[in-house]
Design an enzyme around this catalytic site. Structure first.
Site, PDB file in Angstrom:
ATOM      1  N   HIS A 158      -3.150   5.602   5.438  1.00 34.92           N
ATOM      2  CA  HIS A 158      -1.851   6.559   5.545  1.00 34.92           C
ATOM      3  C   HIS A 158      -1.149   7.341   5.321  1.00 34.92           C
ATOM      4  O   HIS A 158      -2.330   8.014   3.770  1.00 34.92           O
ATOM      5  CB  HIS A 158      -1.036   5.592   4.273  1.00 34.92           C
ATOM      6  CG  HIS A 158      -0.806   3.843   4.901  1.00 34.92           C
ATOM      7  ND1 HIS A 158      -1.246   3.481   6.520  1.00 34.92           N
ATOM      8  CD2 HIS A 158      -0.155   2.508   4.422  1.00 34.92           C
ATOM      9  CE1 HIS A 158      -1.007   1.794   6.308  1.00 34.92           C
ATOM     10  NE2 HIS A 158      -0.780   1.502   5.493  1.00 34.92           N
ATOM     11  N   CYS A 215       0.384  -1.328   0.274  1.00 37.17           N
ATOM     12  CA  CYS A 215       0.110   0.135  -0.191  1.00 37.17           C
ATOM     13  C   CYS A 215       0.715   1.438  -0.446  1.00 37.17           C
ATOM     14  O   CYS A 215       0.555   2.143  -1.377  1.00 37.17           O
ATOM     15  CB  CYS A 215      -1.038   0.421   1.176  1.00 37.17           C
ATOM     16  SG  CYS A 215      -0.571  -0.818   3.139  1.00 37.17           S
TER      17      CYS A 215
END
Ligand code: 2RA
Length: 333
Positions: free
Chosen positions: A241, A128
């Site tokens: 994130h 990711c």
């Protein structure tokens, strides 16, 4: 023609997002199989007006399947890879099992789409943090060569799995209700806390997560000698994130030119308002597709370097959306 699709790991957070996206994006699905562990087999799932029963994964389950979207962890991907490719299906794998394997393309559709066409039955979905970062690096690196990248990540609880998300929600609600958080949220508590990513430390004192960013970014951008260092941190944020990025180029890179390139870059949304000190936050991108980039500025310590900040949804663009976009690349145009 519509494809026979199997989702391996359908009950997980990423698996659920894969199903949502297949429906949202009208992916041409003929038959959809939901393959899971014995523990989850037998339960049913609604998908696109259909009621589908989760089946326990076995070799025969892949017969007649065209595409397998795998998000059940590296050991499961390794266990079923041969059965999947022997059945003639293409595997888009979200685990780290095959990402660095020669002959397995590691692909971000906005960055290196053509690499996907060179697959030999398996295409790897990058980590990711790497996907989010390369969306910001690619448009700049296409204009001037990069010399070095330094990144610090602020990673959401979702990267530690559905349980960690649930515990962070409970923890946050307890605090909102004026209570005192009890017990451990993770092996390390996120209660008023953050901690260095607790993936295994390597011999070079970097953790596995940090070395994924180093190795995967070099492979995706075909820059094997790119100087790259990373520090990965888990923070009390639910599912997006954030990353603080420093990019050193071979020569100065005008900030306005960088801002203009990023604002036009595929998959990127600029959130940049110095007047109101408004820059990307995880809540700007949670549940959404884009990677939000902002705070693009000249590095005052290095005339050849820029600093920038980005946020991206770890489950969506960081995993499931990238995987479905990869599958879309394989569809006959
Ligand atoms: C993490 N990159 O955030 C991983 C997701 N599995 O820990």
């Amino acid at each position: 023609r519509p494809l026979n699709v199997a989702v391996l790991g359908a009950s997980g957070a990423v698996g659920q997002e894969l199903l949502l996206l297949l429906e949202e994006r009208n992916f041409p699905v003929a038959e959809l199989k939901l393959l899971a562990s014995a523990r989850s087999a037998g339960s049913t799932q609604q998908w696109n007006g259909r009621t589908i029963t989760l089946e326990e994964v076995n070799a025969a389950a892949f017969e007649g399947v065209d595409l397998v979207l795998a998000s059940a962890g590296g050991s499961v991907s390794r266990q079923w890879r041969d059965a999947i490719t022997a059945a003639g299906a293409v595997m888009v794998d979200n685990s780290s099992a095959f990402r660095m394997e020669e002959g397995v393309p590691l692909v971000v559709p906005e960055v290196n789409p053509d690499a996907a066409l060179a697959h030999n039955g398996v295409i790897a979905n990058p980590n990711c943090t790497t996907i989010l970062l390369t969306l910001a690096l690619a448009p700049l690196a296409a204009r001037r060569p990069m010399r070095r990248v330094v990144v610090s990540t602020y990673q959401s609880a979702s990267g530690a799995g559905a349980r960690a998300m649930e515990e962070l929600k409970t923890l946050s609600q307890t605090v909102l209700d004026g209570g005192t958080p009890q017990g451990e949220v993770l092996p390390y508590s996120l209660a008023f806390n953050l901690f260095l990513h607790n993936s295994p430390l390597q011999a070079n004192s970097y953790c596995e997560e940090e070395m994924k960013m180093v190795n995967e970014t070099r492979k995706i951008m075909d820059l094997p000698d790119l100087r790259f260092t990373a520090t990965c941190v888990r923070v009390p944020v639910l599912r997006a994130h954030s990353e603080a990025v420093n990019i050193e180029f071979e020569q100065p890179f005008p900030v306005e030119e960088a801002r203009s390139l990023l604002s036009a870059a595929p998959g990127v949304e600029l959130i940049e308002d110095p007047a109101t000190n408004r820059f990307p936050m995880p809540t700007d991108v949670t549940g959404r597709d884009p990677v939000a980039v902002g705070r693009i500025r000249q590095d005052i310590s290095d005339p050849n370097a820029l600093e920038l900040w980005l946020c991206g949804d770890q489950i969506r663009k960081g995993a499931a959306l990238n995987a479905v976009q990869l599958a879309e690349l394989l569809l006959p145009s």
